[in-house]
Design a protein around this motif. Structure first.
Motif, mmCIF file in Angstrom:
data_model
loop_
_atom_site.group_PDB
_atom_site.id
_atom_site.type_symbol
_atom_site.label_atom_id
_atom_site.label_comp_id
_atom_site.label_asym_id
_atom_site.label_seq_id
_atom_site.Cartn_x
_atom_site.Cartn_y
_atom_site.Cartn_z
ATOM 1 N N THR A 148 11.393 25.959 20.067
ATOM 2 C CA THR A 148 10.379 25.140 20.736
ATOM 3 C C THR A 148 9.145 24.870 19.880
ATOM 4 O O THR A 148 8.262 24.129 20.311
ATOM 5 C CB THR A 148 9.924 25.815 22.050
ATOM 6 O OG1 THR A 148 9.423 27.113 21.751
ATOM 7 C CG2 THR A 148 11.073 25.913 23.045
ATOM 8 N N ASN A 149 9.088 25.461 18.690
ATOM 9 C CA ASN A 149 7.898 25.316 17.856
ATOM 10 C C ASN A 149 8.316 24.842 16.458
ATOM 11 O O ASN A 149 8.908 25.600 15.690
ATOM 12 C CB ASN A 149 7.160 26.658 17.785
ATOM 13 C CG ASN A 149 5.863 26.571 17.030
ATOM 14 O OD1 ASN A 149 5.827 26.132 15.883
ATOM 15 N ND2 ASN A 149 4.794 26.989 17.673
ATOM 16 N N PHE A 150 7.996 23.610 16.121
ATOM 17 C CA PHE A 150 8.425 23.013 14.853
ATOM 18 C C PHE A 150 7.887 23.786 13.645
ATOM 19 O O PHE A 150 8.604 23.990 12.670
ATOM 20 C CB PHE A 150 7.992 21.545 14.792
ATOM 21 C CG PHE A 150 8.406 20.857 13.515
ATOM 22 C CD1 PHE A 150 9.744 20.564 13.276
ATOM 23 C CD2 PHE A 150 7.470 20.500 12.561
ATOM 24 C CE1 PHE A 150 10.136 19.931 12.108
ATOM 25 C CE2 PHE A 150 7.854 19.865 11.389
ATOM 26 C CZ PHE A 150 9.197 19.581 11.163
ATOM 27 N N ASP A 151 6.628 24.233 13.698
ATOM 28 C CA ASP A 151 6.051 24.968 12.567
ATOM 29 C C ASP A 151 6.806 26.275 12.314
ATOM 30 O O ASP A 151 7.076 26.635 11.166
ATOM 31 C CB ASP A 151 4.565 25.250 12.799
ATOM 32 C CG ASP A 151 3.727 23.973 12.759
ATOM 33 O OD1 ASP A 151 4.107 23.029 12.027
ATOM 34 O OD2 ASP A 151 2.707 23.921 13.457
ATOM 35 N N LEU A 152 7.143 26.995 13.392
ATOM 36 C CA LEU A 152 7.923 28.222 13.239
ATOM 37 C C LEU A 152 9.320 27.912 12.696
ATOM 38 O O LEU A 152 9.850 28.637 11.861
ATOM 39 C CB LEU A 152 8.039 28.965 14.571
ATOM 40 C CG LEU A 152 6.776 29.636 15.092
ATOM 41 C CD1 LEU A 152 7.033 30.246 16.460
ATOM 42 C CD2 LEU A 152 6.274 30.679 14.113
#
Length: 70
Positions: free
Chosen positions: A11-15
């Motif tokens: 759910t988190n592109f940066d992660l």
């Protein structure tokens, strides 16, 4: 900082960019267009079958049961 959950990665592109190394990285648009199941499939290919067991089920809307009167 603790390591993210597998569901957190989906759910988190940066992660995703930090922890998921693919031959060809996906764009943020492509990431957002993929379903959670598609991302979990990719993670399963990277980290193995245990990710399905470790990932909590998705949050669902709360349903309030109706009380019977009388």
């Amino acid at each position: 900082m603790s390591e993210p959950t597998y569901r957190g990665l989906t759910t988190n592109f940066d992660l995703w960019c930090k922890f998921v190394l693919l031959e060809e990285q996906v764009s943020e648009r492509e990431f957002n267009e993929m379903s959670i199941d598609e991302k979990l499939d990719i993670l399963q290919g990277c980290f193995g079958h245990e990710i399905r067991a470790l990932s909590p089920p998705p949050l669902t809307a709360a349903v309030t049961p109706r009380l019977r009167s009388g």
